[in-house]
Design an enzyme around this catalytic site. Structure first.
Site, PDB file in Angstrom:
ATOM      1  N   HIS A 208      28.563  16.288 -26.929  1.00 55.24           N
ATOM      2  CA  HIS A 208      29.133  17.310 -27.587  1.00 55.24           C
ATOM      3  C   HIS A 208      29.930  17.111 -28.732  1.00 55.24           C
ATOM      4  CE1 HIS A 208      31.968  20.685 -28.635  1.00 55.24           C
ATOM      5  NE2 HIS A 208      30.955  21.472 -28.311  1.00 55.24           N
ATOM      6  N   HIS A 274      27.925  19.406 -39.091  1.00 57.68           N
ATOM      7  CA  HIS A 274      29.070  19.680 -39.865  1.00 57.68           C
ATOM      8  C   HIS A 274      29.529  18.506 -40.791  1.00 57.68           C
ATOM      9  CE1 HIS A 274      29.203  23.364 -37.307  1.00 57.68           C
ATOM     10  NE2 HIS A 274      29.649  22.561 -36.170  1.00 57.68           N
ATOM     11  N   ASP A 325      23.729  27.761 -36.339  1.00 58.05           N
ATOM     12  CA  ASP A 325      24.749  27.519 -35.250  1.00 58.05           C
ATOM     13  C   ASP A 325      25.301  28.626 -34.364  1.00 58.05           C
ATOM     14  OD1 ASP A 325      27.393  26.726 -34.334  1.00 58.05           O
ATOM     15  OD2 ASP A 325      28.043  25.665 -35.816  1.00 58.05           O
TER      16      ASP A 325
END
Ligand code: NGQ
Ligand code: ZN
Length: 458
Positions: A208, A274, A325
């Site tokens: 993650h 990101h 996202d």
């Protein structure tokens, strides 16, 4: 029987071409592409053709909370406060809910011009945090949604173990995500055999973030990847918020992207989602590694993340793609516009890519995101070329801003305006999924979705 399509014009790897005959094999891949052709037996396409866009980062369930987090909260409205709202929202979701939401989302993606998606999937367990009797129940629902919509899918099961750096215990809100490495490796193996040989499907793996995965666990995950499929895509959230960078420095004594550069051997298999906060060394290091920066401009704007430092990254040929996202927008053209505008606002200049005279901003953005997205998904997509999958968009020639344009000016209009509805028909995996902006299961899915959301909000 191979099928034949004749496009009035198409964006090919060699540039725009007219009268393009595309032959598609039964398996949904492109057999051949030739321009300057006359073929009366071919199906004539209704407008200019461009590759379908890969969406490299999705949390499908968040589609149903988009628009619901725009009220001022009691303790300031940070990314972290939004995350608490997100945890509260997902706490009640059932497998049926997730399937209904994901089906609607993937249909909407196709209508918007995305022909494939990388699903960063971490909602594994039941509402109490216990595994379902079928440990991959939720992942199977995601696959069922992709099947129903007809979108390409790179499934990224997420490994999530901790609440923050230093191996902190997860919070109650995170209970549905948590596995140990053994549970996770069983899930990954089960999904590996379920997806093997399936067209339009690929399995990847997603630690993650460095917040949620300790260094030793990351090493174990990469060893597991090497055992199952050493070439599989690896996606990780990195450096989205300044607090994450500060916490990383406090715990690992390095900035997050630098830590990854130093410890995991970033390469073409990796997608750093990101990568917002990087210093100069990280920016050039990431560009030179060949990994993809997974930019999610509307979500990053919504959450107040910050702006990716694109100029030095692009100057070194850094690769990027775009992701929806949290799905506050489902529109690849808007993502690209916002990305470019952010950079122009940041630099007070217009030519972020350093393009040569007369080169098109829209054309360059679109091609870069197609190729970075294809790399991140690990699938043969992102271009209209022999051997790639037949994933394409027929631009909507009845949109008054599209109709008079040719070549890259079409993409300039679609991305920067004033096109209202740039997408007409959409093919994914060699099948028409959207005709004239409509999906055959659109109405049925919208009704089911509306019922799901209504129940969730009462
Ligand atoms: C996610 N989303 O995994 O859904 C995250 C929030 C986190 C974004 N970062 C959770 N945009 O990063 O801890
Ligand atoms: Zn994310």
């Amino acid at each position: 029987m191979p099928r034949r399509y004749l496009a009035p014009s198409a964006m090919l790897p060699s540039g725009w071409a007219d009268d393009v005959l595309i032959i598609v094999d039964d398996d949904g891949s492109i057999a051949s592409v030739a321009s300057g052709m006359i073929d009366v037996t071919a199906e004539r396409l209704n407008g200019p053709v461009v590759p379908g866009m890969p969406n490299l980062h999705s949390h499908a369930f968040q589609r149903a909370m988009a628009g619901l987090t725009q009220r001022a909260g009691p303790e300031g409205d940070s990314f972290w406060a939004w995350r608490e709202l997100m945890y509260r929202f997902l706490a009640r979701l059932t497998p049926d809910d997730v399937e209904a939401i994901a089906t609607e989302l993937y249909i909407e993606m196709l209508q918007a011009g995305y022909t494939s998606v990388a699903e960063f999937h971490y909602l594994h367990h039941d509402t109490t945090g216990k595994p379902y009797s079928n440990a991959v129940e939720m992942a199977e629902r995601i696959c069922a949604a992709a099947d129903a919509a007809g979108i390409g899918l790179t499934l990224l099961p997420v490994f999530y173990a901790h609440g923050n750096f230093g191996g902190l215990a997860p919070t109650a809100g995170q209970r549905r995500f948590i596995t140990d490495t053994e549970q996770f490796s069983r899930m990954l193996e089960t999904l590996g055999s379920a997806l093997a040989q399936r067209p339009m499907r690929r399995l990847g793996v997603a630690p993650h973030s460095l917040r949620a995965v300790a260094p030793g666990e990351l090493r174990q995950l990469l060893a597991l990847r090497d055992r199952i499929d050493a070439a599989m895509p690896v996606h990780i959230h990195a450096a989205e918020q300044q607090k994450e960078v500060d916490d990383c420095i406090a715990s690992l004594r390095t900035r997050p992207v630098q830590w990854l550069l130093d410890h995991v051997g970033l390469n073409e298999q990796w997608c750093l989602v990101h990568a917002t906060h990087m210093d100069e060394v990280e920016t050039t290091g990431l560009a030179d590694s060949g990994a993809v920066a997974g930019l999610c401009p509307t979500t990053e704007g919504d959450l107040g993340d910050g702006l990716f430092n694109a100029r030095p990254f692009l100057a070194r040929d850094g690769r990027f793609g775009i992701g929806g996202d949290s799905h506050v927008s489902i529109d690849p053209f808007l993502e690209l516009r916002l990305f470019e505008y952010g950079q122009r606002i940041r630099s007070e200049q217009r030519n972020v890519f350093g393009l040569a005279r007369e080169e098109s901003f829209g054309g360059r953005l679109y091609r870069a995101a197609c190729s970075g997205g294809a790399q991140a998904l690990g699938q043969p997509i992102g271009a209209i070329a022999a051997g790639r999958r037949a994933d394409w968009i027929v631009l909507n020639a009845s949109d008054v801003a599209i109709a008079p344009q040719r070549g890259d000016a079409l993409l300039d209009s679609a991305i920067f305006g004033p096109a209202k509805a740039p997408v007409g028909d959409v093919m994914a995996g060699g099948k028409w999924r959207v005709r004239d902006r409509a999906h055959p299961r659109g109405a049925e899915s919208a009704a089911r979705y509306a019922g799901t959301v209504k129940r969730l909000l009462t």
